[in-house]
Design an enzyme around this catalytic site. Sequence first.
Site, PDB file in Angstrom:
ATOM      1  N   VAL A  64      13.633 -44.151  11.582  1.00 38.63           N
ATOM      2  CA  VAL A  64      12.981 -43.050  10.884  1.00 38.63           C
ATOM      3  C   VAL A  64      14.011 -42.230  10.081  1.00 38.63           C
ATOM      4  CG1 VAL A  64      12.990 -41.365  12.787  1.00 38.63           C
ATOM      5  CG2 VAL A  64      11.126 -41.358  11.174  1.00 38.63           C
ATOM      6  N   ASP A  65      15.218 -42.136  10.598  1.00 42.04           N
ATOM      7  CA  ASP A  65      16.329 -41.446   9.928  1.00 42.04           C
ATOM      8  C   ASP A  65      16.589 -42.083   8.556  1.00 42.04           C
ATOM      9  OD1 ASP A  65      18.492 -39.777   9.571  1.00 42.04           O
ATOM     10  OD2 ASP A  65      19.798 -40.763  11.035  1.00 42.04           O
TER      11      ASP A  65
HETATM   12  N1  AR6 Z   1       7.490 -42.839  10.523  1.00 38.05           N
HETATM   13  C1  AR6 Z   1       7.225 -42.625  11.816  1.00 38.05           C
HETATM   14  N2  AR6 Z   1       7.862 -43.252  12.831  1.00 38.05           N
HETATM   15  C2  AR6 Z   1       8.822 -44.143  12.497  1.00 38.05           C
HETATM   16  C3  AR6 Z   1       9.187 -44.425  11.165  1.00 38.05           C
HETATM   17  C4  AR6 Z   1       8.467 -43.740  10.140  1.00 38.05           C
HETATM   18  N3  AR6 Z   1       8.723 -43.929   8.842  1.00 38.05           N
HETATM   19  N4  AR6 Z   1      10.172 -45.356  11.177  1.00 38.05           N
HETATM   20  C5  AR6 Z   1      10.418 -45.656  12.469  1.00 38.05           C
HETATM   21  N5  AR6 Z   1       9.604 -44.931  13.276  1.00 38.05           N
HETATM   22  P1  AR6 Z   1      14.269 -44.625  15.730  1.00 38.05           P
HETATM   23  P2  AR6 Z   1      15.744 -43.248  17.893  1.00 38.05           P
HETATM   24  C6  AR6 Z   1       9.510 -44.892  14.744  1.00 38.05           C
HETATM   25  O1  AR6 Z   1      14.996 -45.890  15.981  1.00 38.05           O
HETATM   26  O2  AR6 Z   1      15.251 -44.239  18.900  1.00 38.05           O
HETATM   27  C7  AR6 Z   1      18.719 -44.227  13.762  1.00 38.05           C
HETATM   28  O3  AR6 Z   1      19.557 -45.221  13.295  1.00 38.05           O
HETATM   29  C8  AR6 Z   1      10.037 -46.051  15.538  1.00 38.05           C
HETATM   30  O4  AR6 Z   1       9.052 -47.090  15.587  1.00 38.05           O
HETATM   31  O5  AR6 Z   1      14.064 -44.208  14.322  1.00 38.05           O
HETATM   32  O6  AR6 Z   1      15.713 -41.803  18.243  1.00 38.05           O
HETATM   33  C9  AR6 Z   1      19.426 -42.877  13.875  1.00 38.05           C
HETATM   34  O7  AR6 Z   1      20.381 -42.684  12.876  1.00 38.05           O
HETATM   35  C10 AR6 Z   1      10.229 -45.413  16.902  1.00 38.05           C
HETATM   36  O8  AR6 Z   1       9.001 -45.376  17.623  1.00 38.05           O
HETATM   37  O9  AR6 Z   1      14.976 -43.352  16.466  1.00 38.05           O
HETATM   38  C11 AR6 Z   1      20.044 -42.952  15.236  1.00 38.05           C
HETATM   39  O10 AR6 Z   1      21.274 -43.630  15.197  1.00 38.05           O
HETATM   40  C12 AR6 Z   1      10.617 -43.970  16.569  1.00 38.05           C
HETATM   41  O11 AR6 Z   1      10.292 -43.798  15.187  1.00 38.05           O
HETATM   42  C13 AR6 Z   1      19.042 -43.758  16.038  1.00 38.05           C
HETATM   43  O12 AR6 Z   1      18.337 -44.555  15.086  1.00 38.05           O
HETATM   44  C14 AR6 Z   1      12.073 -43.635  16.785  1.00 38.05           C
HETATM   45  O13 AR6 Z   1      12.871 -44.746  16.457  1.00 38.05           O
HETATM   46  C15 AR6 Z   1      18.040 -42.883  16.738  1.00 38.05           C
HETATM   47  O14 AR6 Z   1      17.212 -43.683  17.545  1.00 38.05           O
END
Ligand code: AR6
Length: 184
Positions: free
Chosen positions: A39-40
Amino acid sequence: MQVNIGNTQIILKKGDITEEKVDAIVNAANSTLMGGGGVDGAIHLKGGPSILEECKKIRQTIYPEGLPTGEAVITTAGNLPSNYVIHTVGPICNGKWDKEKEKLLFNSYYNSLKLAKEKGLQTIAFPFISAGVYRCPKEEASKTALKATIEFIKKENFLKEIRFILFSENDYRIFEKNLKEIIK
Ligand code: AR6
Protein backbone atom coordinates in the site's frame (compact mmCIF):
# COMPACT_ATOMS: atom_id res chain seq x y z
CA MET A 1 -20.95 -3.09 6.26
CA GLN A 2 -21.41 -0.02 8.47
CA VAL A 3 -22.18 0.52 12.14
CA ASN A 4 -22.57 3.58 14.34
CA ILE A 5 -20.75 3.82 17.63
CA GLY A 6 -21.43 7.05 19.47
CA ASN A 7 -21.28 9.80 16.86
CA THR A 8 -18.89 7.86 14.64
CA GLN A 9 -19.64 5.57 11.75
CA ILE A 10 -17.34 2.59 11.15
CA ILE A 11 -17.37 1.49 7.53
CA LEU A 12 -15.88 -1.71 6.10
CA LYS A 13 -15.30 -1.63 2.37
CA LYS A 14 -13.45 -3.72 -0.18
CA GLY A 15 -11.29 -1.55 -2.43
CA ASP A 16 -8.15 0.42 -3.16
CA ILE A 17 -7.33 3.00 -0.49
CA THR A 18 -5.68 5.36 -3.00
CA GLU A 19 -9.14 6.01 -4.44
CA GLU A 20 -10.76 7.05 -1.16
CA LYS A 21 -12.02 10.62 -0.82
CA VAL A 22 -11.53 11.24 2.89
CA ASP A 23 -9.73 13.82 4.98
CA ALA A 24 -6.85 11.37 5.51
CA ILE A 25 -5.84 7.93 4.33
CA VAL A 26 -3.38 5.98 6.46
CA ASN A 27 -0.22 4.51 4.98
CA ALA A 28 1.26 1.24 6.28
CA ALA A 29 4.79 2.60 5.95
CA ASN A 30 8.18 1.42 7.21
CA SER A 31 10.33 3.38 9.62
CA THR A 32 12.50 4.93 6.89
CA LEU A 33 9.39 6.74 5.50
CA MET A 34 11.10 6.49 2.12
CA GLY A 35 8.45 4.34 0.45
CA GLY A 36 8.30 0.63 -0.31
CA GLY A 37 5.93 -1.97 -1.76
CA GLY A 38 2.31 -2.82 -0.96
CA VAL A 39 0.00 0.00 0.00
CA ASP A 40 3.00 2.29 0.69
CA GLY A 41 4.20 1.86 -2.91
CA ALA A 42 0.70 2.49 -4.30
CA ILE A 43 0.27 5.69 -2.25
CA HIS A 44 3.61 7.19 -3.32
CA LEU A 45 3.12 6.16 -6.94
CA LYS A 46 -0.32 7.69 -7.26
CA GLY A 47 0.26 10.62 -4.89
CA GLY A 48 3.44 11.78 -6.62
CA PRO A 49 6.83 13.04 -5.34
CA SER A 50 5.54 15.75 -2.96
CA ILE A 51 4.66 13.11 -0.35
CA LEU A 52 8.22 11.77 -0.33
CA GLU A 53 9.60 15.31 -0.10
CA GLU A 54 7.55 15.93 3.06
CA CYS A 55 8.58 12.56 4.47
CA LYS A 56 12.25 13.50 3.94
CA LYS A 57 11.71 16.74 5.88
CA ILE A 58 10.09 14.81 8.74
CA ARG A 59 13.12 12.49 8.83
CA GLN A 60 15.54 15.44 8.84
CA THR A 61 13.70 17.34 11.56
CA ILE A 62 11.72 15.13 13.93
CA TYR A 63 12.81 11.53 13.31
CA PRO A 64 16.42 11.37 12.04
CA GLU A 65 16.64 7.70 13.10
CA GLY A 66 13.33 6.77 11.51
CA LEU A 67 9.72 6.66 12.65
CA PRO A 68 9.39 4.25 15.58
CA THR A 69 6.89 1.39 15.28
CA GLY A 70 3.47 2.41 16.55
CA GLU A 71 3.99 6.16 15.96
CA ALA A 72 2.32 8.27 13.26
CA VAL A 73 3.12 11.40 11.23
CA ILE A 74 1.14 13.39 8.68
CA THR A 75 1.85 14.82 5.22
CA THR A 76 -0.33 16.28 2.50
CA ALA A 77 -1.56 13.84 -0.16
CA GLY A 78 -0.19 15.17 -3.47
CA ASN A 79 -2.34 13.97 -6.37
CA LEU A 80 -4.50 11.63 -4.27
CA PRO A 81 -8.20 12.43 -3.75
CA SER A 82 -7.72 12.60 0.04
CA ASN A 83 -6.30 15.72 1.71
CA TYR A 84 -3.69 14.10 3.93
CA VAL A 85 -1.71 10.92 4.35
CA ILE A 86 -1.00 9.71 7.88
CA HIS A 87 2.05 7.46 7.86
CA THR A 88 2.38 4.85 10.57
CA VAL A 89 4.59 1.81 11.06
CA GLY A 90 3.05 -1.45 12.22
CA PRO A 91 5.01 -4.31 13.82
CA ILE A 92 6.89 -6.91 11.78
CA CYS A 93 5.36 -10.25 12.76
CA ASN A 94 6.64 -12.83 10.25
CA GLY A 95 3.73 -15.05 11.21
CA LYS A 96 4.17 -14.69 14.98
CA TRP A 97 1.98 -12.84 17.47
CA ASP A 98 2.47 -11.79 21.10
CA LYS A 99 1.47 -9.04 23.55
CA GLU A 100 4.23 -6.73 22.38
CA LYS A 101 3.15 -6.93 18.73
CA GLU A 102 -0.46 -6.41 19.76
CA LYS A 103 0.47 -3.28 21.72
CA LEU A 104 2.51 -1.86 18.83
CA LEU A 105 -0.25 -2.48 16.29
CA PHE A 106 -2.84 -1.02 18.66
CA ASN A 107 -0.63 2.09 18.92
CA SER A 108 -0.38 2.41 15.12
CA TYR A 109 -4.16 2.71 14.82
CA TYR A 110 -4.65 4.73 18.01
CA ASN A 111 -1.88 7.25 17.30
CA SER A 112 -3.12 7.70 13.72
CA LEU A 113 -6.60 8.49 15.07
CA LYS A 114 -5.15 10.86 17.69
CA LEU A 115 -3.21 12.70 15.00
CA ALA A 116 -6.37 13.03 12.90
CA LYS A 117 -8.13 14.53 15.91
CA GLU A 118 -5.26 16.96 16.55
CA LYS A 119 -5.59 18.12 12.94
CA GLY A 120 -9.36 18.51 13.32
CA LEU A 121 -10.11 15.91 10.63
CA GLN A 122 -13.50 14.22 10.30
CA THR A 123 -12.99 11.21 8.05
CA ILE A 124 -10.15 8.69 7.88
CA ALA A 125 -9.48 5.47 5.98
CA PHE A 126 -7.18 2.66 7.12
CA PRO A 127 -5.61 -0.21 5.21
CA PHE A 128 -5.06 -3.55 6.97
CA ILE A 129 -1.79 -2.48 8.65
CA SER A 130 0.93 -5.17 9.03
CA ALA A 131 -1.21 -7.78 7.26
CA GLY A 132 0.87 -7.83 4.05
CA VAL A 133 4.67 -7.75 3.85
CA TYR A 134 4.92 -7.65 7.68
CA ARG A 135 2.86 -10.87 7.92
CA CYS A 136 0.95 -10.44 11.15
CA PRO A 137 -1.75 -13.08 11.74
CA LYS A 138 -4.85 -11.57 10.16
CA GLU A 139 -7.39 -12.67 12.73
CA GLU A 140 -5.49 -11.06 15.63
CA ALA A 141 -4.43 -8.02 13.60
CA SER A 142 -8.03 -7.32 12.59
CA LYS A 143 -9.29 -7.64 16.17
CA THR A 144 -6.59 -5.25 17.34
CA ALA A 145 -7.52 -2.71 14.64
CA LEU A 146 -11.16 -2.75 15.70
CA LYS A 147 -10.32 -2.68 19.41
CA ALA A 148 -8.13 0.41 19.01
CA THR A 149 -10.80 2.11 16.89
CA ILE A 150 -13.64 1.47 19.30
CA GLU A 151 -11.54 2.46 22.32
CA PHE A 152 -10.65 5.72 20.56
CA ILE A 153 -14.30 6.47 19.73
CA LYS A 154 -15.41 5.78 23.29
CA LYS A 155 -12.62 7.84 24.88
CA GLU A 156 -12.35 10.72 22.44
CA ASN A 157 -15.81 10.90 20.82
CA PHE A 158 -14.26 12.40 17.72
CA LEU A 159 -14.25 11.72 13.94
CA LYS A 160 -17.39 11.30 11.87
CA GLU A 161 -16.25 8.34 9.85
CA ILE A 162 -13.58 5.66 10.19
CA ARG A 163 -13.23 3.40 7.16
CA PHE A 164 -11.32 0.16 6.74
CA ILE A 165 -10.44 -0.41 3.10
CA LEU A 166 -9.78 -4.10 2.59
CA PHE A 167 -7.92 -5.17 -0.51
CA SER A 168 -9.30 -8.71 -0.73
CA GLU A 169 -12.63 -10.43 -0.18
CA ASN A 170 -10.99 -12.63 2.45
CA ASP A 171 -9.69 -9.65 4.45
CA TYR A 172 -13.12 -8.02 4.21
CA ARG A 173 -14.76 -11.16 5.63
CA ILE A 174 -12.32 -11.27 8.55
CA PHE A 175 -13.19 -7.68 9.50
CA GLU A 176 -16.91 -8.25 9.00
CA LYS A 177 -16.92 -11.30 11.28
CA ASN A 178 -14.88 -9.56 13.99
CA LEU A 179 -16.88 -6.34 13.89
CA LYS A 180 -20.15 -8.29 14.18
CA GLU A 181 -18.74 -10.15 17.20
CA ILE A 182 -17.55 -6.98 18.91
CA ILE A 183 -20.85 -5.11 18.61
CA LYS A 184 -23.21 -7.93 19.54
N1 AR6 B 1 -5.41 -0.35 -0.98
C1 AR6 B 1 -5.76 -1.00 0.14
N2 AR6 B 1 -5.05 -2.03 0.66
C2 AR6 B 1 -3.92 -2.39 0.02
C3 AR6 B 1 -3.46 -1.75 -1.15
C4 AR6 B 1 -4.26 -0.69 -1.67
N3 AR6 B 1 -3.92 -0.02 -2.77
N4 AR6 B 1 -2.31 -2.36 -1.55
C5 AR6 B 1 -2.06 -3.35 -0.66
N5 AR6 B 1 -3.03 -3.38 0.29
P1 AR6 B 1 1.39 -4.01 3.11
P2 AR6 B 1 2.49 -4.04 5.85
C6 AR6 B 1 -3.18 -4.25 1.46
O1 AR6 B 1 2.34 -5.05 2.67
O2 AR6 B 1 2.16 -5.50 5.99
C7 AR6 B 1 5.75 -1.90 2.44
O3 AR6 B 1 6.78 -2.28 1.61
C8 AR6 B 1 -2.47 -5.57 1.48
O4 AR6 B 1 -3.23 -6.55 0.76
O5 AR6 B 1 1.16 -2.85 2.20
O6 AR6 B 1 2.16 -3.13 6.98
C9 AR6 B 1 6.17 -0.82 3.43
O7 AR6 B 1 7.11 0.07 2.90
C10 AR6 B 1 -2.46 -5.87 2.97
O8 AR6 B 1 -3.69 -6.45 3.38
O9 AR6 B 1 1.81 -3.36 4.55
C11 AR6 B 1 6.74 -1.62 4.56
O10 AR6 B 1 8.08 -1.96 4.31
C12 AR6 B 1 -2.35 -4.49 3.62
O11 AR6 B 1 -2.65 -3.56 2.57
C13 AR6 B 1 5.89 -2.87 4.57
O12 AR6 B 1 5.39 -3.01 3.24
C14 AR6 B 1 -0.99 -4.16 4.20
O13 AR6 B 1 0.02 -4.73 3.40
C15 AR6 B 1 4.71 -2.75 5.49
O14 AR6 B 1 4.02 -3.98 5.54
